[in-house]
Motif scaffolding. Structure first.
Motif, mmCIF file in Angstrom:
data_model
loop_
_atom_site.group_PDB
_atom_site.id
_atom_site.type_symbol
_atom_site.label_atom_id
_atom_site.label_comp_id
_atom_site.label_asym_id
_atom_site.label_seq_id
_atom_site.Cartn_x
_atom_site.Cartn_y
_atom_site.Cartn_z
ATOM 1 N N THR A 25 0.804 -1.227 0.000
ATOM 2 C CA THR A 25 0.000 0.000 0.000
ATOM 3 C C THR A 25 0.835 1.274 0.000
ATOM 4 O O THR A 25 0.331 2.330 -0.340
ATOM 5 C CB THR A 25 -0.917 0.050 1.231
ATOM 6 O OG1 THR A 25 -0.100 0.029 2.408
ATOM 7 C CG2 THR A 25 -1.902 -1.105 1.243
ATOM 8 N N LEU A 27 1.838 2.463 2.749
ATOM 9 C CA LEU A 27 1.587 3.044 4.074
ATOM 10 C C LEU A 27 2.715 2.646 5.017
ATOM 11 O O LEU A 27 3.293 1.565 4.875
ATOM 12 C CB LEU A 27 0.258 2.530 4.636
ATOM 13 C CG LEU A 27 -1.004 2.927 3.884
ATOM 14 C CD1 LEU A 27 -2.209 2.163 4.439
ATOM 15 C CD2 LEU A 27 -1.226 4.423 3.987
ATOM 16 N N THR A 31 1.436 2.454 10.769
ATOM 17 C CA THR A 31 0.010 2.740 10.565
ATOM 18 C C THR A 31 -0.797 1.444 10.617
ATOM 19 O O THR A 31 -1.856 1.383 11.247
ATOM 20 C CB THR A 31 -0.214 3.450 9.208
ATOM 21 O OG1 THR A 31 0.527 4.671 9.208
ATOM 22 C CG2 THR A 31 -1.684 3.728 8.957
ATOM 23 N N ASN A 47 -6.771 5.236 3.702
ATOM 24 C CA ASN A 47 -5.960 4.090 4.138
ATOM 25 C C ASN A 47 -6.728 2.781 4.014
ATOM 26 O O ASN A 47 -6.184 1.767 3.586
ATOM 27 C CB ASN A 47 -5.492 4.289 5.583
ATOM 28 C CG ASN A 47 -4.443 5.369 5.697
ATOM 29 O OD1 ASN A 47 -3.921 5.868 4.702
ATOM 30 N ND2 ASN A 47 -4.142 5.766 6.920
ATOM 31 N N LYS A 50 -6.822 1.687 0.430
ATOM 32 C CA LYS A 50 -5.522 1.133 0.029
ATOM 33 C C LYS A 50 -5.339 -0.284 0.578
ATOM 34 O O LYS A 50 -4.883 -1.177 -0.129
ATOM 35 C CB LYS A 50 -4.380 2.024 0.526
ATOM 36 C CG LYS A 50 -4.253 3.320 -0.226
ATOM 37 C CD LYS A 50 -3.132 4.174 0.369
ATOM 38 C CE LYS A 50 -3.055 5.524 -0.299
ATOM 39 N NZ LYS A 50 -2.008 6.376 0.291
#
Length: 156
Positions: A25, A27, A31, A47, A50
């Motif tokens: 992702t 991220l 997270t 988020n 994703k």
């Protein structure tokens, strides 16, 4: 059920780690860990989209995931973007499905015989046939088949 618990269970079911999803992702891994450890019902929609994209599921499927029954088998299958295109093309071309099934040595689902002639006449009458190209006729044919299949499904 909170987002973190669902995400944790899905990752376990698929043999994935938070770092795997973070890598897919973009991220930060913190997270992902934070979502799991906080187990709150709040997450950024960006988020979540994703994460679901990396898992090959929709946000709706994610929300419907039930930890107790684990009855959503679609969550166990990750689909690549290419596979998604192939599935979409397969569904959009019902005339080719039997050939594809045969090529892949997959047993075809039984097909109902649907008379689309009435639908084709109604659609053609409503649009006017002058200037229809073979491509336009195929579009009318495909559209009529979709309508007929929807009505047949509703009557079952």
């Amino acid at each position: 059920m909170a987002i973190g618990a669902k995400l944790k269970q899905i990752l376990e079911d698929r043999g994935l780690k938070a770092a795997d999803i973070a890598a897919q992702t973009g991220l930060p891994v913190q997270t992902i860990y934070s979502l799991i450890s906080r187990d709150s019902n709040k997450a950024s929609i960006d988020n979540l989209i994703k994460i679901c994209g990396a898992l090959g599921i929709t946000v709706e499927e994610f929300n419907q995931y039930d930890l107790k029954t684990k009855n959503n088998t679609m969550l166990k299958i990750a689909v690549t973007e290419h596979e998604n295109k192939v599935i979409t093309a397969y569904r959009d071309n019902p005339d080719m499905q039997v050939a594809v099934d045969k090529l892949l040595d997959v047993e075809s689902a039984p097909r109902r015989k649907i008379d689309i002639s009435v639908y084709k006449q109604n659609i053609a009458a409503g649009t006017g046939e002058e200037g229809f190209t073979p491509k336009k006729f195929k579009e009318v044919d495909d559209f009529a088949r979709q309508i007929a299949e929807l009505e047949a499904d509703e009557s079952d």
